[in-house]
Design an enzyme around this catalytic site. Sequence first.
Site, PDB file in Angstrom:
ATOM      1  N   GLU A  23       1.044   3.812   1.897  1.00 39.68           N
ATOM      2  CA  GLU A  23       1.580   4.193   3.209  1.00 39.68           C
ATOM      3  C   GLU A  23       2.751   3.307   3.609  1.00 39.68           C
ATOM      4  OE1 GLU A  23      -2.909   4.999   3.229  1.00 39.68           O
ATOM      5  OE2 GLU A  23      -1.580   3.435   2.488  1.00 39.68           O
ATOM      6  N   HIS A  48       0.852  -1.181   0.000  1.00 42.21           N
ATOM      7  CA  HIS A  48       0.000   0.000   0.000  1.00 42.21           C
ATOM      8  C   HIS A  48       0.893   1.238   0.000  1.00 42.21           C
ATOM      9  CE1 HIS A  48      -3.860  -1.905   1.862  1.00 42.21           C
ATOM     10  NE2 HIS A  48      -3.298  -2.711   0.987  1.00 42.21           N
ATOM     11  N   CYS A  62      -6.008   1.987   5.885  1.00 43.67           N
ATOM     12  CA  CYS A  62      -6.631   0.740   6.328  1.00 43.67           C
ATOM     13  C   CYS A  62      -6.018   0.345   7.678  1.00 43.67           C
ATOM     14  CB  CYS A  62      -6.426  -0.354   5.292  1.00 43.67           C
ATOM     15  SG  CYS A  62      -4.718  -0.945   5.176  1.00 43.67           S
ATOM     16  N   CYS A 113      -2.211  -0.378   7.456  1.00 47.11           N
ATOM     17  CA  CYS A 113      -1.391   0.826   7.352  1.00 47.11           C
ATOM     18  C   CYS A 113      -1.403   1.618   8.651  1.00 47.11           C
ATOM     19  CB  CYS A 113      -1.861   1.674   6.177  1.00 47.11           C
ATOM     20  SG  CYS A 113      -1.538   0.868   4.584  1.00 47.11           S
TER      21      CYS A 113
END
Length: 148
Positions: free
Chosen positions: A57, A55, A85, A88
């Site tokens: 992040e 992801h 999420c 993260c």
Amino acid sequence: MLIRDDIFFLRRAYEEALKAYYIDEVPVGAVIVKDKKIIGTGFNQRVLKSSAICHAEIVAIDDACKNINNWRLDDAIIYTTLEPCLMCLGAVMQARIRKVVFGAFDLKGGAFSKCSYNLQKFPFNVEFEFIFIPECSQIIKDFFKGKR
């Protein structure tokens, strides 16, 4: 930090999201800032790297840690185009990032939208701020509209 700075860095995260968009990844971007300097950048790379954890992040946290040669990102702020999420959010807390600023809510997978967390009463040592940047939600809408 002034809201003007927050908007500047969120727009920089949006530039990262565009990189994901152009390689047909879900367009999310992130930048990590310490002392008003960008120390890490990232965009979604799950398809590119065949990895569920790539992801924006996570990629930005990894980049920042490498750039400062330290896993502790004390006093750093992460700017991300989409609400983080749970994975993260956990990485943010583990990296000791003090603040998360995001530009669009993720009603399907966001840590706050999905769970019963309140942005102002989050029970851990991380501050959260939502700043509406229309481009952050629009790029997601455009991406998925193109998929349908």
